[in-house]
Write an enzyme that holds these catalytic residues in place. Structure first.
Site, PDB file in Angstrom:
ATOM      1  N   LYS A 117       0.519  -1.279  -0.099  1.00 33.46           N
ATOM      2  CA  LYS A 117      -0.349  -0.268   0.008  1.00 33.46           C
ATOM      3  C   LYS A 117       0.566   1.288  -0.476  1.00 33.46           C
ATOM      4  CE  LYS A 117      -4.688   1.047  -0.393  1.00 33.46           C
ATOM      5  NZ  LYS A 117      -5.943   0.168  -0.469  1.00 33.46           N
TER       6      LYS A 117
HETATM    7  P1  NAD Z   1     -13.420   7.091  -3.294  1.00 36.18           P
HETATM    8  O1  NAD Z   1     -12.220   8.477  -2.232  1.00 36.18           O
HETATM    9  O2  NAD Z   1     -13.417   7.464  -4.427  1.00 36.18           O
HETATM   10  O3  NAD Z   1     -14.222   7.195  -1.989  1.00 36.18           O
HETATM   11  C1  NAD Z   1     -14.776   7.636  -0.375  1.00 36.18           C
HETATM   12  C2  NAD Z   1     -15.986   7.897  -0.128  1.00 36.18           C
HETATM   13  O4  NAD Z   1     -15.342   8.476   1.426  1.00 36.18           O
HETATM   14  C3  NAD Z   1     -16.492   9.638  -0.059  1.00 36.18           C
HETATM   15  O5  NAD Z   1     -17.059   9.495  -0.899  1.00 36.18           O
HETATM   16  C4  NAD Z   1     -15.663  10.738   0.699  1.00 36.18           C
HETATM   17  O6  NAD Z   1     -16.392  11.964   0.902  1.00 36.18           O
HETATM   18  C5  NAD Z   1     -16.043   9.691   1.687  1.00 36.18           C
HETATM   19  N1  NAD Z   1     -15.801   9.879   2.487  1.00 36.18           N
HETATM   20  C6  NAD Z   1     -14.365  10.483   3.520  1.00 36.18           C
HETATM   21  N2  NAD Z   1     -13.935  10.457   4.654  1.00 36.18           N
HETATM   22  C7  NAD Z   1     -14.907  10.093   4.595  1.00 36.18           C
HETATM   23  C8  NAD Z   1     -15.575   9.617   6.835  1.00 36.18           C
HETATM   24  N3  NAD Z   1     -14.854  10.517   7.303  1.00 36.18           N
HETATM   25  N4  NAD Z   1     -16.980   9.211   6.956  1.00 36.18           N
HETATM   26  C9  NAD Z   1     -17.054   9.036   5.451  1.00 36.18           C
HETATM   27  N5  NAD Z   1     -17.539   9.254   4.093  1.00 36.18           N
HETATM   28  C10 NAD Z   1     -16.027   9.416   4.404  1.00 36.18           C
HETATM   29  O7  NAD Z   1     -11.812   6.026  -1.738  1.00 36.18           O
HETATM   30  P2  NAD Z   1     -12.454   4.853  -2.755  1.00 36.18           P
HETATM   31  O8  NAD Z   1     -11.827   4.005  -3.937  1.00 36.18           O
HETATM   32  O9  NAD Z   1     -14.522   4.720  -3.458  1.00 36.18           O
HETATM   33  O10 NAD Z   1     -12.705   3.615  -1.090  1.00 36.18           O
HETATM   34  C11 NAD Z   1     -13.195   4.147  -0.387  1.00 36.18           C
HETATM   35  C12 NAD Z   1     -13.196   1.985   0.778  1.00 36.18           C
HETATM   36  O11 NAD Z   1     -12.518   1.208  -0.197  1.00 36.18           O
HETATM   37  C13 NAD Z   1     -11.346   3.058   1.111  1.00 36.18           C
HETATM   38  O12 NAD Z   1     -11.330   2.188   2.136  1.00 36.18           O
HETATM   39  C14 NAD Z   1     -10.432   2.154  -0.188  1.00 36.18           C
HETATM   40  O13 NAD Z   1      -9.666   1.698   1.068  1.00 36.18           O
HETATM   41  C15 NAD Z   1     -11.610   0.945   0.121  1.00 36.18           C
HETATM   42  N6  NAD Z   1     -11.562   0.166  -1.599  1.00 36.18           N
HETATM   43  C16 NAD Z   1     -11.013   1.028  -2.568  1.00 36.18           C
HETATM   44  C17 NAD Z   1     -11.444  -0.439  -3.748  1.00 36.18           C
HETATM   45  C18 NAD Z   1     -10.942   0.963  -5.079  1.00 36.18           C
HETATM   46  O14 NAD Z   1     -10.488  -0.617  -6.500  1.00 36.18           O
HETATM   47  N7  NAD Z   1     -11.168   1.689  -5.008  1.00 36.18           N
HETATM   48  C19 NAD Z   1     -10.368  -1.611  -3.576  1.00 36.18           C
HETATM   49  C20 NAD Z   1     -11.178  -1.975  -2.442  1.00 36.18           C
HETATM   50  C21 NAD Z   1     -10.959  -0.925  -1.668  1.00 36.18           C
END
Ligand code: NAD
Length: 427
Positions: A117
């Site tokens: 990561k």
């Molecule tokens: P992103 O940046 O596209 O979206 C994050 C979302 O969370 C946004 O809507 C943001 O406003 C919101 N957010 C941020 N801080 C917050 C808080 N304190 N309370 C509530 N909402 C909050 O990110 P993403 O890629 O959608 O990732 C979200 C989660 O999924 C993370 O934990 C990430 O590690 C995990 N994840 C992402 C992927 C991927 O392919 N992008 C894959 C596996 C896991």
């Protein structure tokens, strides 16, 4: 078997630090597997940790120094794989935890990667696009000691996206003198991205939620859901499960949430959030805080934002029947115990959100072969992998009468432990 390595961690009261949580989760599985102390030490320790402090010239001519990390947790089963996060709360322990979770995630779905990561301590909302590009290119240069198509392949995470990946790929390629598409995944389609990658994490969550609903005799057409986070993962899974007939009653972003027990129109939400930059203020819905949102009555709760949202404080008040972890690390071990005792079906992150890394694997394979598949092919293969992983984990959980997280860890840690033993300790 409790060793010195485990007892220090288990003695503590509910840990809030993600790395402590990750190690505690590992320890629970290691105890079930009866791993010896030496193997525990090998599997627990991050293999490589790089901290970089690097300058960026800002738009006003001043120079800022940013801190970033790239951590490879374990490489026993293949090259390192894991996203890059831009967030003001990034810390070395958070990146360690996220890297460790990537190792187990790749092993849960049985794809040939280790875990890694990266992260930069930055609030990207405070930077211009030009500053973000400079930050990304310099960070890429700094971590190019580690990354590469055969060694360590980044992907998007919180606050990074296909454009960020394009800058990383371009910077890495510029230093090499030729185009290296396979150095990152989650790229735009016109530079070697894979059809279906952008939706893959949400789609994977959809697939496993469907299976979970079957096991719980829940008809999705009569079910309600609450989603925390409306970024890549949260918005896609909201849309896909609404297409399955689920009613979305509440959703949030970093500014807070909105709630309407009669249902929210996901297409209008997507449009509103892209125009306003937030969901807050969406018409005909009540404002709720992110904490209140988690405790709303619903059938399916999907945390899709950050770590440590469901813990010993609120686990007794969660009213969902199924929790599908789109986010990494949203539930801590204390909450896991409470939720299991209460019969709430938790699909753990290392299974539920593994669709992203699975299609990243497909993208990497396509880049290396210079031969691209269509979206139907990608989704069919994703379904195959997620189905097998869900069934494998569910079988272990049923056989051993365990929660699905412990079952997934037993499978995943067991696979990495076996690979480590087969390779042996060098020299
Ligand atoms: P992103 O940046 O596209 O979206 C994050 C979302 O969370 C946004 O809507 C943001 O406003 C919101 N957010 C941020 N801080 C917050 C808080 N304190 N309370 C509530 N909402 C909050 O990110 P993403 O890629 O959608 O990732 C979200 C989660 O999924 C993370 O934990 C990430 O590690 C995990 N994840 C992402 C992927 C991927 O392919 N992008 C894959 C596996 C896991």
């Amino acid at each position: 078997m409790t060793t010195q390595l485990t007892s220090n961690l288990l003695d503590k009261n509910e840990p809030q630090n993600s790395y402590d949580i990750a190690r505690q989760q590992f320890t629970i599985a290691a105890d079930h597997l009866g791993l010896d102390t030496g193997l525990r030490k090998v599997l627990m320790a991050p293999k490589r940790e790089l901290t970089v402090n690097f300058p960026v010239r800002m738009d006003d001519g001043s120079v800022e120094v940013f801190t970033g990390y790239r951590i490879q947790h374990n490489l026993a089963r293949g090259p390192a794989k894991g996203g890059i996060r831009y967030h003001p709360q990034v810390s070395i322990d958070e990146v360690r935890a996220l890297a460790m979770w990537m190792t187990w995630k790749c092993a849960t779905v049985n794809i040939p990667f280790g875990g890694a990561k990266g992260g930069v301590i930055v609030d990207p909302q405070k930077l211009s696009l030009a500053e973000l590009e400079k930050l990304t290119r310099r960070y890429t240069t700094e971590i190019s000691l580690l990354i590469g198509p055969e060694t360590d392949i980044p992907a998007p995470d919180v606050n990074t996206n296909p454009q960020t990946m394009a800058w990383i790929m371009d910077t890495y390629s510029a230093h090499k003198g030729y185009s290296v598409h396979a150095v990152v995944t989650g790229k735009p389609l016109n530079i070697g991205g894979a059809e279906g990658r952008k939706e893959a994490t949400g789609r994977g969550v959809q697939y496993v939620t469907r299976y979970a609903a079957q096991t719980q005799n829940l008809n999705l057409r009569e079910a309600t859901m609450v989603v925390q986070g409306f970024g890549n993962v949260g918005s896609v899974v909201s849309k896909l499960l609404c297409e399955d007939g689920v009613t979305l009653v509440a959703v949030s972003d970093a500014n807070g949430g909105i709630y309407n027990p009669k249902g929210l129109d996901v297409r209008l939400l997507l449009d509103y959030s892209s125009k306003q930059g937030t969901l807050v203020g969406f018409p005909n819905a009540d404002y709720v805080t992110n904490q209140e949102l988690l405790e709303l009555p619903c059938d399916i709760l999907i945390p899709a934002a950050l770590e440590n949202q469901i813990n010993g404080d609120n686990a007794t008040r969660i009213r969902a029947k199924i929790i599908s972890e789109g986010a990494n690390g949203p539930t801590n071990p204390e909450a896991d115990r409470v939720l299991f005792d209460r019969g709430i079906f938790v699909i753990p992150d290392i299974l539920a959100n593994a669709g992203g890394v699975t299609v990243s694997y497909f993208e990497w394979v396509q880049d290396l072969q210079r031969f691209f598949w269509n979206e139907e092919e990608t989704n069919a293969r994703l379904l195959q992998i997620m189905t097998k992983a869900f069934k494998d984990v569910y079988r272990v959980a049923q056989e051993k009468k365990l929660d699905l997280r412990t079952a997934a860890y037993i499978l995943a840690v067991g696979r990495v432990a076996e690979a480590t033993k087969t390779r042996g300790i060098y020299p």
